[in-house]
Design a protein around this motif. Structure first.
Motif, PDB file in Angstrom:
ATOM      1  N   SER A  59     -20.584 -14.239 -16.891  1.00 50.54           N
ATOM      2  CA  SER A  59     -19.523 -13.950 -15.927  1.00 50.54           C
ATOM      3  C   SER A  59     -18.252 -14.642 -16.398  1.00 50.54           C
ATOM      4  CB  SER A  59     -19.908 -14.431 -14.520  1.00 50.54           C
ATOM      5  OG  SER A  59     -20.114 -15.840 -14.531  1.00 50.54           O
ATOM      6  N   ARG A  60     -17.133 -14.306 -15.786  1.00 53.30           N
ATOM      7  CA  ARG A  60     -15.884 -14.927 -16.181  1.00 53.30           C
ATOM      8  C   ARG A  60     -15.930 -16.420 -15.895  1.00 53.30           C
ATOM      9  NH1 ARG A  60     -10.779 -10.884 -14.984  1.00 53.30           N
ATOM     10  NH2 ARG A  60     -11.540  -9.154 -16.263  1.00 53.30           N
ATOM     11  N   THR A  61     -15.526 -17.214 -16.877  1.00 50.57           N
ATOM     12  CA  THR A  61     -15.695 -18.657 -16.749  1.00 50.57           C
ATOM     13  C   THR A  61     -14.717 -19.393 -17.639  1.00 50.57           C
ATOM     14  OG1 THR A  61     -17.336 -20.451 -16.821  1.00 50.57           O
ATOM     15  CG2 THR A  61     -17.404 -18.826 -18.595  1.00 50.57           C
ATOM     16  N   SER A  62     -14.741 -20.705 -17.542  1.00 45.57           N
ATOM     17  CA  SER A  62     -14.007 -21.591 -18.438  1.00 45.57           C
ATOM     18  C   SER A  62     -15.017 -22.454 -19.176  1.00 45.57           C
ATOM     19  CB  SER A  62     -13.038 -22.488 -17.646  1.00 45.57           C
ATOM     20  OG  SER A  62     -12.061 -21.717 -16.984  1.00 45.57           O
ATOM     21  N   LEU A  63     -14.623 -22.958 -20.335  1.00 44.53           N
ATOM     22  CA  LEU A  63     -15.479 -23.875 -21.097  1.00 44.53           C
ATOM     23  C   LEU A  63     -14.796 -25.231 -21.075  1.00 44.53           C
ATOM     24  CD1 LEU A  63     -18.024 -24.225 -22.784  1.00 44.53           C
ATOM     25  CD2 LEU A  63     -16.720 -23.529 -24.809  1.00 44.53           C
ATOM     26  N   THR A  64     -15.356 -26.155 -20.290  1.00 46.61           N
ATOM     27  CA  THR A  64     -14.728 -27.448 -20.045  1.00 46.61           C
ATOM     28  C   THR A  64     -15.787 -28.548 -20.081  1.00 46.61           C
ATOM     29  OG1 THR A  64     -15.027 -27.298 -17.651  1.00 46.61           O
ATOM     30  CG2 THR A  64     -13.019 -26.311 -18.574  1.00 46.61           C
ATOM     31  N   ALA A  65     -15.367 -29.754 -19.726  1.00 43.62           N
ATOM     32  CA  ALA A  65     -16.305 -30.871 -19.669  1.00 43.62           C
ATOM     33  C   ALA A  65     -17.408 -30.622 -18.647  1.00 43.62           C
ATOM     34  CB  ALA A  65     -15.550 -32.157 -19.331  1.00 43.62           C
ATOM     35  N   GLU A  66     -17.112 -29.822 -17.640  1.00 40.42           N
ATOM     36  CA  GLU A  66     -18.072 -29.570 -16.572  1.00 40.42           C
ATOM     37  C   GLU A  66     -19.278 -28.769 -17.038  1.00 40.42           C
ATOM     38  OE1 GLU A  66     -18.194 -27.470 -12.120  1.00 40.42           O
ATOM     39  OE2 GLU A  66     -16.281 -27.888 -13.116  1.00 40.42           O
ATOM     40  N   ASN A  67     -19.074 -27.801 -17.920  1.00 37.02           N
ATOM     41  CA  ASN A  67     -20.198 -26.965 -18.352  1.00 37.02           C
ATOM     42  C   ASN A  67     -20.408 -26.968 -19.866  1.00 37.02           C
ATOM     43  OD1 ASN A  67     -17.994 -25.518 -19.203  1.00 37.02           O
ATOM     44  ND2 ASN A  67     -18.520 -23.611 -18.156  1.00 37.02           N
ATOM     45  N   GLY A  68     -19.629 -27.775 -20.593  1.00 39.19           N
ATOM     46  CA  GLY A  68     -19.714 -27.793 -22.058  1.00 39.19           C
ATOM     47  C   GLY A  68     -21.075 -28.203 -22.582  1.00 39.19           C
ATOM     48  N   THR A  69     -21.691 -29.212 -21.953  1.00 36.24           N
ATOM     49  CA  THR A  69     -23.003 -29.676 -22.410  1.00 36.24           C
ATOM     50  C   THR A  69     -24.062 -28.595 -22.220  1.00 36.24           C
ATOM     51  OG1 THR A  69     -22.451 -31.977 -21.874  1.00 36.24           O
ATOM     52  CG2 THR A  69     -24.783 -31.434 -22.110  1.00 36.24           C
ATOM     53  N   ALA A  70     -24.023 -27.914 -21.077  1.00 39.92           N
ATOM     54  CA  ALA A  70     -24.980 -26.825 -20.823  1.00 39.92           C
ATOM     55  C   ALA A  70     -24.780 -25.694 -21.828  1.00 39.92           C
ATOM     56  CB  ALA A  70     -24.817 -26.318 -19.400  1.00 39.92           C
ATOM     57  N   PHE A  71     -23.515 -25.404 -22.169  1.00 41.83           N
ATOM     58  CA  PHE A  71     -23.223 -24.371 -23.176  1.00 41.83           C
ATOM     59  C   PHE A  71     -23.835 -24.746 -24.519  1.00 41.83           C
ATOM     60  CE2 PHE A  71     -20.400 -23.495 -26.797  1.00 41.83           C
ATOM     61  CZ  PHE A  71     -20.480 -22.108 -26.850  1.00 41.83           C
ATOM     62  N   LEU A  72     -23.648 -25.994 -24.927  1.00 43.84           N
ATOM     63  CA  LEU A  72     -24.180 -26.432 -26.222  1.00 43.84           C
ATOM     64  C   LEU A  72     -25.703 -26.387 -26.235  1.00 43.84           C
ATOM     65  CD1 LEU A  72     -23.817 -27.626 -29.049  1.00 43.84           C
ATOM     66  CD2 LEU A  72     -23.692 -29.896 -27.987  1.00 43.84           C
ATOM     67  N   GLU A  73     -26.330 -26.840 -25.166  1.00 39.27           N
ATOM     68  CA  GLU A  73     -27.795 -26.864 -25.109  1.00 39.27           C
ATOM     69  C   GLU A  73     -28.370 -25.451 -25.149  1.00 39.27           C
ATOM     70  OE1 GLU A  73     -28.681 -29.038 -21.584  1.00 39.27           O
ATOM     71  OE2 GLU A  73     -28.337 -31.007 -22.513  1.00 39.27           O
ATOM     72  N   GLU A  74     -27.779 -24.555 -24.375  1.00 37.83           N
ATOM     73  CA  GLU A  74     -28.294 -23.178 -24.330  1.00 37.83           C
ATOM     74  C   GLU A  74     -28.026 -22.459 -25.646  1.00 37.83           C
ATOM     75  OE1 GLU A  74     -28.163 -19.289 -21.345  1.00 37.83           O
ATOM     76  OE2 GLU A  74     -27.264 -21.206 -20.766  1.00 37.83           O
ATOM     77  N   GLY A  75     -26.832 -22.652 -26.205  1.00 36.29           N
ATOM     78  CA  GLY A  75     -26.506 -22.029 -27.483  1.00 36.29           C
ATOM     79  C   GLY A  75     -27.394 -22.526 -28.603  1.00 36.29           C
ATOM     80  N   SER A 102     -10.183 -29.324 -24.318  1.00 40.65           N
ATOM     81  CA  SER A 102     -10.583 -30.100 -25.497  1.00 40.65           C
ATOM     82  C   SER A 102     -12.073 -30.438 -25.474  1.00 40.65           C
ATOM     83  CB  SER A 102      -9.758 -31.385 -25.593  1.00 40.65           C
ATOM     84  OG  SER A 102      -9.910 -32.178 -24.419  1.00 40.65           O
ATOM     85  N   ALA A 103     -12.612 -30.714 -24.280  1.00 39.95           N
ATOM     86  CA  ALA A 103     -14.043 -31.018 -24.182  1.00 39.95           C
ATOM     87  C   ALA A 103     -14.871 -29.796 -24.550  1.00 39.95           C
ATOM     88  CB  ALA A 103     -14.383 -31.481 -22.766  1.00 39.95           C
ATOM     89  N   GLY A 104     -14.425 -28.618 -24.106  1.00 35.10           N
ATOM     90  CA  GLY A 104     -15.132 -27.395 -24.451  1.00 35.10           C
ATOM     91  C   GLY A 104     -15.060 -27.106 -25.938  1.00 35.10           C
ATOM     92  N   LEU A 105     -13.912 -27.380 -26.546  1.00 37.30           N
ATOM     93  CA  LEU A 105     -13.766 -27.177 -27.992  1.00 37.30           C
ATOM     94  C   LEU A 105     -14.709 -28.092 -28.769  1.00 37.30           C
ATOM     95  CD1 LEU A 105      -9.896 -26.842 -28.429  1.00 37.30           C
ATOM     96  CD2 LEU A 105     -11.613 -25.025 -28.570  1.00 37.30           C
ATOM     97  N   ARG A 106     -14.870 -29.319 -28.291  1.00 36.17           N
ATOM     98  CA  ARG A 106     -15.789 -30.248 -28.986  1.00 36.17           C
ATOM     99  C   ARG A 106     -17.212 -29.714 -28.982  1.00 36.17           C
ATOM    100  NH1 ARG A 106     -12.480 -34.199 -26.529  1.00 36.17           N
ATOM    101  NH2 ARG A 106     -13.897 -34.422 -24.747  1.00 36.17           N
ATOM    102  N   GLN A 107     -17.632 -29.140 -27.863  1.00 35.65           N
ATOM    103  CA  GLN A 107     -18.991 -28.589 -27.799  1.00 35.65           C
ATOM    104  C   GLN A 107     -19.120 -27.352 -28.676  1.00 35.65           C
ATOM    105  OE1 GLN A 107     -21.071 -30.401 -26.611  1.00 35.65           O
ATOM    106  NE2 GLN A 107     -20.356 -31.495 -24.811  1.00 35.65           N
ATOM    107  N   LEU A 108     -18.068 -26.572 -28.748  1.00 35.97           N
ATOM    108  CA  LEU A 108     -18.081 -25.393 -29.615  1.00 35.97           C
ATOM    109  C   LEU A 108     -18.173 -25.796 -31.081  1.00 35.97           C
ATOM    110  CD1 LEU A 108     -17.845 -22.318 -29.824  1.00 35.97           C
ATOM    111  CD2 LEU A 108     -15.357 -22.592 -29.824  1.00 35.97           C
ATOM    112  N   ILE A 109     -17.432 -26.819 -31.467  1.00 41.10           N
ATOM    113  CA  ILE A 109     -17.490 -27.329 -32.840  1.00 41.10           C
ATOM    114  C   ILE A 109     -18.870 -27.890 -33.143  1.00 41.10           C
ATOM    115  CG2 ILE A 109     -16.584 -29.108 -34.388  1.00 41.10           C
ATOM    116  CD1 ILE A 109     -13.862 -28.707 -32.969  1.00 41.10           C
ATOM    117  N   ALA A 110     -19.469 -28.553 -32.153  1.00 43.08           N
ATOM    118  CA  ALA A 110     -20.817 -29.084 -32.341  1.00 43.08           C
ATOM    119  C   ALA A 110     -21.821 -27.956 -32.575  1.00 43.08           C
ATOM    120  CB  ALA A 110     -21.223 -29.914 -31.123  1.00 43.08           C
ATOM    121  N   LEU A 111     -21.658 -26.853 -31.840  1.00 42.76           N
ATOM    122  CA  LEU A 111     -22.547 -25.698 -32.028  1.00 42.76           C
ATOM    123  C   LEU A 111     -22.343 -25.107 -33.423  1.00 42.76           C
ATOM    124  CD1 LEU A 111     -24.629 -23.798 -30.696  1.00 42.76           C
ATOM    125  CD2 LEU A 111     -22.702 -22.362 -29.987  1.00 42.76           C
TER     126      LEU A 111
END
Length: 270
Positions: A17-33, A55-64
């Motif tokens: 769904s439409r969303t943002s990638l931030t500190a709030e959900n970045g960890t869940a994004f990285l774990e699921e990805g 920036s927090a979301g970008l860090r998780q994306l870079i980690a992935l």
């Protein structure tokens, strides 16, 4: 959070769904990805539903991305909304991630990517460098595909010439396919060359030009399919100084030399 499907051997991950990638959900994004990475040798992150990234979301994306690279998986982004695309451009992450306007272009670029450590075709590149009137002509041949396993010699040759601030023509007409990792490296060289005041032009087949331009719009004026156009950028076609056989200053026709190319990219015997 993520919807996953595999098409043409490529894993496509999309926010459900439409969303943002931030500190709030970045960890869940990285774990699921990370959990889904094993599904295929190449991954497209479809960001059609991503409205904002911090920036927090970008860090998780870079980690992935790091996790994908460690296991030899190609990773690319597709369908970025303008605000998200702007963040990637400002942070210069466009150098790190191949970015495609649509899924079709991304799939075309990533299809056929192999697992690291898998069977290799053993193709290596032959790099020829010719000094011409206003710069350098670099031609790569030797196989039909540019991949992360063979592009390093071409990247090194381009970087060496770019440091000298020369006008560079990268002649890639021998190739019919390029994978996302190789394309990302070439764009990194291109961006760095532009920052150093060096003009870098790619000469490619029409089919490959479409792949180049699907990734990033910035180099649209520097990806050409007409060899005459490239020749005009570095000197007159009938009176160009080239280096042959280790001897400088020989007058030769650049047009004759570089038009004498077989389908596989090797110069015909003269």
């Amino acid at each position: 959070m993520l919807q996953a499907r595999v098409k043409d051997g490529v894993l496509i991950l999309r926010f459900d769904s439409r969303t943002s990638l931030t500190a709030e959900n970045g960890t869940a994004f990285l774990e699921e990805g990370s959990r889904l990475l094993h599904t295929a040798p190449a991954v497209i992150l479809d960001f059609a539903n991503l409205e904002f990234v911090d920036s927090a979301g970008l860090r998780q994306l870079i980690a992935l991305r790091k996790q994908a690279r460690k296991t030899g998986k190609a990773i690319a982004l597709a369908r970025l909304r303008p605000p998200v695309r702007e963040v990637f451009e400002v942070t210069r992450l466009t150098r790190e991630f191949p970015i495609y306007a649509d899924l079709r272009a991304a799939l075309r670029a990533l299809a056929g990517h192999r697992w690291q450590g898998g069977e290799s075709n053993g193709d290596s590149l032959k790099i020829e460098t010719k000094a011409v009137t206003r710069g350098v002509w670099i031609r790569a041949t030797g196989c039909e595909s540019l991949t992360q396993t063979n592009v390093s010699s071409l990247v090194s040759a381009l970087e060496k010439s770019a440091r000298k601030g020369k006008q560079i023509i990268a002649d890639l007409r021998a190739f019919t396919h390029i994978d996302s990792a190789a394309l990302s490296q070439l764009y990194g060289v291109y961006a760095a060359a532009r920052q150093n005041g060096c003009e870098l032009t790619f000469v490619v087949q029409s089919s490959l030009a479409a792949v180049f331009l699907a990734q990033v719009h910035n180099w649209k004026d520097d990806v050409v399919t007409d060899v005459h156009q490239a020749i005009d950028r570095v000197g007159p076609s009938n009176a160009v100084t080239v280096s042959r056989g280790g001897r400088q200053g020989q007058s030769d026709s650049l047009l004759d030399f570089f038009l004498a190319t077989e389908k596989n990219g090797r110069p015909r015997s003269r």
